[in-house]
Every structure is written in structure tokens, then in C-alpha cells.
Write an enzyme that holds these catalytic residues in place. Structure first.
Site, PDB file in Angstrom:
ATOM      1  N   ASP A   6       7.973  -4.062  -6.148  1.00 36.22           N
ATOM      2  CA  ASP A   6       7.694  -3.501  -4.838  1.00 36.22           C
ATOM      3  C   ASP A   6       7.677  -4.694  -3.888  1.00 36.22           C
ATOM      4  O   ASP A   6       7.526  -5.835  -4.314  1.00 36.22           O
ATOM      5  CB  ASP A   6       6.336  -2.781  -4.868  1.00 36.22           C
ATOM      6  CG  ASP A   6       5.917  -2.282  -3.500  1.00 36.22           C
ATOM      7  OD1 ASP A   6       6.748  -1.654  -2.816  1.00 36.22           O
ATOM      8  OD2 ASP A   6       4.767  -2.537  -3.108  1.00 36.22           O
ATOM      9  N   ARG A   7       7.818  -4.446  -2.593  1.00 38.05           N
ATOM     10  CA  ARG A   7       7.853  -5.559  -1.648  1.00 38.05           C
ATOM     11  C   ARG A   7       6.484  -5.812  -1.017  1.00 38.05           C
ATOM     12  O   ARG A   7       5.826  -6.798  -1.318  1.00 38.05           O
ATOM     13  CB  ARG A   7       8.904  -5.294  -0.563  1.00 38.05           C
ATOM     14  CG  ARG A   7       9.243  -6.534   0.253  1.00 38.05           C
ATOM     15  CD  ARG A   7      10.043  -6.207   1.472  1.00 38.05           C
ATOM     16  NE  ARG A   7       9.137  -5.706   2.521  1.00 38.05           N
ATOM     17  CZ  ARG A   7       9.498  -5.510   3.777  1.00 38.05           C
ATOM     18  NH1 ARG A   7      10.736  -5.717   4.158  1.00 38.05           N
ATOM     19  NH2 ARG A   7       8.623  -5.064   4.660  1.00 38.05           N
ATOM     20  N   ASP A   8       6.053  -4.901  -0.140  1.00 35.34           N
ATOM     21  CA  ASP A   8       4.825  -5.109   0.639  1.00 35.34           C
ATOM     22  C   ASP A   8       3.599  -5.091  -0.264  1.00 35.34           C
ATOM     23  O   ASP A   8       3.338  -4.119  -0.962  1.00 35.34           O
ATOM     24  CB  ASP A   8       4.692  -4.042   1.727  1.00 35.34           C
ATOM     25  CG  ASP A   8       5.859  -4.072   2.712  1.00 35.34           C
ATOM     26  OD1 ASP A   8       6.509  -5.128   2.844  1.00 35.34           O
ATOM     27  OD2 ASP A   8       6.130  -3.036   3.343  1.00 35.34           O
ATOM     28  N   HIS A  90      12.986   6.926   4.728  1.00 33.85           N
ATOM     29  CA  HIS A  90      12.565   8.267   5.131  1.00 33.85           C
ATOM     30  C   HIS A  90      11.071   8.388   5.407  1.00 33.85           C
ATOM     31  O   HIS A  90      10.263   7.629   4.878  1.00 33.85           O
ATOM     32  CB  HIS A  90      12.967   9.275   4.044  1.00 33.85           C
ATOM     33  CG  HIS A  90      14.422   9.228   3.722  1.00 33.85           C
ATOM     34  ND1 HIS A  90      14.893   8.709   2.536  1.00 33.85           N
ATOM     35  CD2 HIS A  90      15.507   9.604   4.441  1.00 33.85           C
ATOM     36  CE1 HIS A  90      16.212   8.778   2.532  1.00 33.85           C
ATOM     37  NE2 HIS A  90      16.616   9.308   3.677  1.00 33.85           N
ATOM     38  N   ARG A  99      11.849   8.289  -2.163  1.00 34.88           N
ATOM     39  CA  ARG A  99      10.530   7.729  -1.848  1.00 34.88           C
ATOM     40  C   ARG A  99       9.642   7.716  -3.094  1.00 34.88           C
ATOM     41  O   ARG A  99       9.415   8.729  -3.737  1.00 34.88           O
ATOM     42  CB  ARG A  99       9.872   8.553  -0.735  1.00 34.88           C
ATOM     43  CG  ARG A  99       8.569   7.969  -0.274  1.00 34.88           C
ATOM     44  CD  ARG A  99       8.050   8.679   0.975  1.00 34.88           C
ATOM     45  NE  ARG A  99       6.741   8.176   1.310  1.00 34.88           N
ATOM     46  CZ  ARG A  99       6.512   7.040   1.943  1.00 34.88           C
ATOM     47  NH1 ARG A  99       7.516   6.295   2.330  1.00 34.88           N
ATOM     48  NH2 ARG A  99       5.284   6.637   2.195  1.00 34.88           N
ATOM     49  N   LYS A 100       9.144   6.517  -3.435  1.00 36.12           N
ATOM     50  CA  LYS A 100       8.217   6.435  -4.560  1.00 36.12           C
ATOM     51  C   LYS A 100       6.981   7.278  -4.245  1.00 36.12           C
ATOM     52  O   LYS A 100       6.545   7.295  -3.100  1.00 36.12           O
ATOM     53  CB  LYS A 100       7.800   4.973  -4.800  1.00 36.12           C
ATOM     54  CG  LYS A 100       8.925   4.083  -5.255  1.00 36.12           C
ATOM     55  CD  LYS A 100       8.492   2.634  -5.407  1.00 36.12           C
ATOM     56  CE  LYS A 100       8.278   2.004  -4.039  1.00 36.12           C
ATOM     57  NZ  LYS A 100       7.903   0.589  -4.077  1.00 36.12           N
ATOM     58  N   ASP A 126       1.749  -2.672  -6.307  1.00 35.55           N
ATOM     59  CA  ASP A 126       0.341  -2.755  -5.914  1.00 35.55           C
ATOM     60  C   ASP A 126      -0.243  -1.377  -5.640  1.00 35.55           C
ATOM     61  O   ASP A 126      -1.404  -1.267  -5.270  1.00 35.55           O
ATOM     62  CB  ASP A 126       0.166  -3.658  -4.688  1.00 35.55           C
ATOM     63  CG  ASP A 126       0.730  -3.051  -3.415  1.00 35.55           C
ATOM     64  OD1 ASP A 126       1.787  -2.381  -3.485  1.00 35.55           O
ATOM     65  OD2 ASP A 126       0.129  -3.247  -2.344  1.00 35.55           O
TER      66      ASP A 126
END
Length: 189
Positions: A6-8, A90, A99-100, A126
Site C-alpha cells: 500500500d502507499r499512504d 474512484h 477499490r480495496k 496499514d
């Protein structure tokens, strides 16, 4: 091995607010180096990130592309690279399949990398959404305590993901070091 991030909150600082500009995008200390260590050891890195700020009009895909260019430049300077970045632009109410916690982003990664399965891959996140998406796509879910991770860890104690064995680390650097040392994926204490 494929490691999906994941990024953020995993790679970059995240306090719950939208990151709307390149200047607001700051890597978590040690995360870029951790990614580079994984790459140098022969592992592939992909990113799966929900980015509803696009649908909400907070920023455009051009800004997102520049954030990802910054990430790629920082990683390249450390000797690593990202194989693919999949993102969901989205709104949560749009009913998309990417979308996860749905697995669409992970399927995009699998298809882009010409893999038949993600079994054996690792999904580092996270949030519960990250872990559920990874587990549903046959990845080993790994939680980091950065970003929303501490809250997620707390909630997993009372509401675990059925059937999932979630490994937990303080941050991406600690995960990377443990993984590369072959100490296995730690289970929650």
C-alpha cells in the site's frame, strides 16, 4: 518474490488527510531504503493504492503521476525500482471492483506482471482493507504500525480477519530486515 505495498501510511507519511500535492508527499524515514534492499535482494515491488481524492476533486491524475515519479526517482537513487503501480481513482460509492478491500488492484498487478496467481506474494498495508484484499487474492497479509497501522492492530485483536494469519511489524524497514534475514513472518503477540 513479489511484495505488494500500500502507499499512504506504508511508504509515505499519512495522518488521515488527503495528500494533494507532490510537496505534501513525504516518505516515512527508512521506507525508500527498505524498498531498495528488497529490490537488490531480487524481489519485485508493486504498489496497490486507493486514491479516492481524484474522484473527490482534491487532485488529478497528473498530480498523482508526479507523486509516483518522485517515489520512483527516490527509489532509483537507492538502487531499486517499482515493477507496477495500480491505483483506484474512484469514490467509495462508485461501485468499482478495484477499490480495496476488493481485489481489482491486485488483479491488475497480477495481469501486468503476467503472473497466473498471487499465491506466495506478500501484501503489506496499514489498514484492514489492505490486509483483506491481500488475503482474498492469496497473498500473505502483513501489517505495519505506521499510518493507520496501530489502530488496525488494535481492531484486529477484537475482530480478526477470518482465516488470515497477519504478520505485524513496526514499519516497512523492520519488515524488510526481518524478511531478508529469513526470520520468517512474525505473528502478532
Amino acid at each position: 518474490m513479489l511484495i505488494i505495498l500500500d502507499r499512504d501510511g506504508v511508504i509515505n507519511e499519512y495522518d488521515g488527510n488527503y495528500i494533494c500535492s507532490v510537496d505534501d508527499w513525504h516518505p516515512i524515514p527508512g521506507s525508500i531504503e527498505a524498498m531498495a534492499r528488497l529490490c537488490k535482494a531480487g524481489h519485485r515491488i508493486a504498489i496497490a493504492t486507493n486514491q479516492s481524492g481524484i474522484a473527490r476533486g482534491f487532485y488529478g491524475t497528473d498530480v498523482l503521476d508526479r507523486m509516483h515519479d518522485k517515489l520512483q526517482r527516490l527509489l532509483t537513487a537507492q538502487g531499486g525500482s517499482i515493477s507496477f503501480i495500480a491505483y483506484c481513482p474512484h469514490h467509495p460509492d462508485d461501485g468499482c471492483d478495484c477499490r480495496k478491500p476488493l481485489t481489482g488492484l491486485l488483479e491488475q498487478i497480477r495481469n501486468h506482471l503476467h503472473l497466473t496467481t498471487l499465491k506466495g506474494a506478500i501484501m503489506v498495508g496499514d489498514s484492514r482493507k489492505d490486509l483483506e484484499a491481500g488475503f482474498a487474492a492469496s497473498c500473505q497479509p502483513v501489517l505495519v504500525r505506521t499510518g493507520n497501522g496501530k489502530d488496525t492492530e488494535h481492531h484486529l485483536k477484537t475482530r480478526p480477519i477470518p482465516g488470515a494469519n497477519v504478520a505485524i511489524y513496526d514499519n516497512l524497514g523492520v519488515f524488510s530486515d526481518a524478511f531478508l534475514l529469513g526470520s520468517g513472518l512474525e505473528k502478532p503477540s
